[in-house]
Design an enzyme around this catalytic site. Structure first.
Site, PDB file in Angstrom:
ATOM      1  N   ARG A   1       1.565  14.319  13.333  1.00 23.54           N
ATOM      2  CA  ARG A   1       2.068  14.296  12.028  1.00 23.54           C
ATOM      3  C   ARG A   1       1.885  15.403  11.359  1.00 23.54           C
ATOM      4  NH1 ARG A   1       0.154   8.388   9.675  1.00 23.54           N
ATOM      5  NH2 ARG A   1      -2.293   9.178   9.971  1.00 23.54           N
TER       6      ARG A   1
ATOM      7  N   CYS B   1      -5.266   8.075   9.918  1.00 22.79           N
ATOM      8  CA  CYS B   1      -5.535   7.594  11.384  1.00 22.79           C
ATOM      9  C   CYS B   1      -5.023   8.359  12.406  1.00 22.79           C
ATOM     10  CB  CYS B   1      -4.521   6.137  11.555  1.00 22.79           C
ATOM     11  SG  CYS B   1      -5.193   4.716  10.656  1.00 22.79           S
TER      12      CYS B   1
ATOM     13  N   ARG C   1      -8.065  -0.677   5.139  1.00 17.36           N
ATOM     14  CA  ARG C   1      -7.277   0.364   4.445  1.00 17.36           C
ATOM     15  C   ARG C   1      -6.002  -0.054   3.934  1.00 17.36           C
ATOM     16  NH1 ARG C   1      -5.566   4.295   8.198  1.00 17.36           N
ATOM     17  NH2 ARG C   1      -4.493   5.250   6.429  1.00 17.36           N
TER      18      ARG C   1
ATOM     19  N   LYS D   1       0.810  -1.179   0.073  1.00 20.59           N
ATOM     20  CA  LYS D   1       0.041   0.113  -0.029  1.00 20.59           C
ATOM     21  C   LYS D   1       0.756   1.291  -0.088  1.00 20.59           C
ATOM     22  CE  LYS D   1      -1.547   1.708   3.983  1.00 20.59           C
ATOM     23  NZ  LYS D   1      -1.458   3.060   4.391  1.00 20.59           N
ATOM     24  N   ASN D   2       1.801   1.265   1.060  1.00 19.32           N
ATOM     25  CA  ASN D   2       2.674   2.504   1.131  1.00 19.32           C
ATOM     26  C   ASN D   2       3.573   2.680  -0.163  1.00 19.32           C
ATOM     27  OD1 ASN D   2       1.161   3.019   3.329  1.00 19.32           O
ATOM     28  ND2 ASN D   2       2.847   2.040   4.565  1.00 19.32           N
TER      29      ASN D   2
ATOM     30  N   ASP E   1       4.793  20.127   8.060  1.00 23.94           N
ATOM     31  CA  ASP E   1       5.759  21.245   7.924  1.00 23.94           C
ATOM     32  C   ASP E   1       6.692  20.712   7.131  1.00 23.94           C
ATOM     33  OD1 ASP E   1       3.939  21.788  10.084  1.00 23.94           O
ATOM     34  OD2 ASP E   1       5.555  22.572  11.433  1.00 23.94           O
ATOM     35  N   LEU E   2       7.134  19.679   7.189  1.00 19.92           N
ATOM     36  CA  LEU E   2       8.406  19.309   6.249  1.00 19.92           C
ATOM     37  C   LEU E   2       7.820  19.304   4.818  1.00 19.92           C
ATOM     38  CD1 LEU E   2      10.040  16.252   8.360  1.00 19.92           C
ATOM     39  CD2 LEU E   2      10.868  18.459   7.920  1.00 19.92           C
TER      40      LEU E   2
ATOM     41  N   ASP F   1       5.058   0.893  12.225  1.00 20.08           N
ATOM     42  CA  ASP F   1       3.974   0.335  11.784  1.00 20.08           C
ATOM     43  C   ASP F   1       3.724  -1.266  12.120  1.00 20.08           C
ATOM     44  OD1 ASP F   1       2.733   2.587  10.542  1.00 20.08           O
ATOM     45  OD2 ASP F   1       3.156   1.850   8.353  1.00 20.08           O
TER      46      ASP F   1
END
Length: 423
Positions: free
Chosen positions: A121, A116, A397, A22-23, A124-125, A305
């Site tokens: 999280r 989630c 998800r 997924k990622n 800003d970056l 994770d």
């Protein structure tokens, strides 16, 4: 309301094949915007998060349709329209679509992302990195308005090795003149996969997998057919489940080096693991040993994770374990549900002390986030009696037909209510 009904206490046996990551797939779908030619993403997983990203690219005027197991995307026409909160609220990863839209269209408008509730999280970056490429960014009532008309390549130093920010900058630099250099880049395998995909389209990305990535901009990218990497977190979840329940399972379609940090810690719990090609075989007696200390951090350290899944298996381990969560301040929210099943867990700030118990017992429990939900399933599989897991839309998800895969391994698990996966 959909739910999983699980009768636990049975060892797992057989073979299971890991789905596509997924990622890795989410940023690849976003990167399809970089070209006006057709893309085929092979073996694309059918997940709620994938559906959310597909909805976003369709909103922008792109075509995206499944054909069997493949996702076909064509972004010949891209409409720069506001990506509203109805779309972004479902998916944290929606933020890195900014890089691809800016690279292609030089402007973008997106509502703040959701996802989630496991921590702040901040984005800003992402924002500071795009500003380093001379993107003008303003926040207008919750909409991030980006003007990239003066975009140019630059050296970007990230204060933290953020996966999403690294991916955003890789896509943003793909079509810029000159070299964009990301210093302190994330090193996760999904970063390498995105670089490989951009290069398959004719891009020039080098250094992915290391701390410095160079993106040499090209005038145009072309279409391609690409198969993303296997899901290392799904693989680790299966291995953790076998360690908690006992049994012997061969987990196929794995890149062993991607899960080294996971497998080494499973060995410390007493599980026996062996690697043969792209498969990992695990044999466990269902009586894991505690880990003195388990600490999460960025790759190649132990992945955040996988922290909830390990907490579930350590709940039935012999002895006490200490888990330190370094990345997300609210990631232990799921532990209250494990306690309902008889687990002994004490949480203070970002540290959890897990005193293993002989057996968990079945209970009605609720998943409130993706990986926490996976942990509850592991606990239910290891517990005595029947458990009912609610909130499984969170599990959907990131896990494709989780009940089907565990059933094939001998678990007694069924879904009540159909899966809500789009076309």
């Amino acid at each position: 309301m959909q739910k999983l009904i699980i009768d636990g206490g049975r060892p797992l046996r057989g073979e299971v094949e890991v789905q596509t990551a997924k990622n890795a797939t989410l940023p690849i779908i976003a990167a399809c915007i970089l070209t006006d030619e057709p893309i085929v993403i092979e073996n694309c997983p059918r997940l709620n998060d994938i559906d959310a990203m597909v909805d976003i690219v369709r909103h922008l005027g792109c075509r995206a349709e499944f054909s069997g197991n493949d996702l076909k995307v064509c972004c010949k026409d891209v409409t720069v329209d506001v990506i509203n909160s109805d779309l972004t609220g479902k998916l944290r990863s929606s933020i890195f679509i900014l890089g691809s839209i800016l690279s292609r269209c030089r402007k973008a408008y997106i509502s703040h992302p959701g996802g989630c509730e496991i921590g702040l999280r901040p984005i800003d970056l992402h924002i500071s990195g795009l500003k380093a490429l001379s993107v003008n960014i303003e926040d207008d009532c919750g909409v991030i308005c980006c003007d990239g008309s003066d975009m140019k390549s630059a050296i970007v130093n990230l204060d933290f090795a953020s996966v999403g920010a690294t991916e955003n900058l890789m896509m943003a630099g793909a079509l810029l003149d000159g070299d964009t250099v990301i210093v302190n880049a994330a090193r996760e395998p999904e970063i390498v996969d995105l670089a490989d995909f951009i290069n398959a389209m004719g891009g020039k990305v080098s250094g992915a997998g290391g701390s410095v990535i160079r993106i040499t901009g090209v005038k145009k990218l072309h279409g391609c057919t690409y198969r993303p990497m296997p899901d290392r977190i799904v693989a680790g979840t299966y291995l953790a489940a076998v360690t908690a329940t006992g049994g012997s399972v061969t987990v196929k379609n794995v890149v062993p080096e991607h899960i080294f940090g996971i497998t080494e810690r499973l060995k410390k719990t007493g599980a026996k693991l062996s690697v043969r090609g792209n498969a990992v075989r695990i044999v466990a007696d269902g009586n894991p040993r505690a880990l003195h200390k388990l600490e999460t951090n960025v790759y190649p350290a132990f992945p955040t994770d996988m922290q909830p899944q390990f907490c579930a298996l350590l709940s039935v381990a012999t002895g006490s374990s200490v888990i330190v969560e370094n990345l997300f301040e609210n990631r232990f929210g799921y532990t209250s549900e494990l306690v309902r099943m008889g687990a002994s867990i004490t949480v203070k700030d970002r540290i959890a002390v897990v005193a293993g118990v002989d057996k968990l017992h079945g209970a009605s429990i609720k998943a409130c986030d993706l990986r926490g939900g996976a942990a509850l399933v592991i606990a239910a599989l290891a517990a005595e009696g029947r458990s009912v897991v609610y909130g499984i839309e969170h599990i959907d998800r990131g896990y494709e037909n989780i009940e089907r895969e565990y059933s094939a391994l001998g678990a007694v698990i069924k879904r009540v209510g159909g899966r809500d996966i789009g076309a």
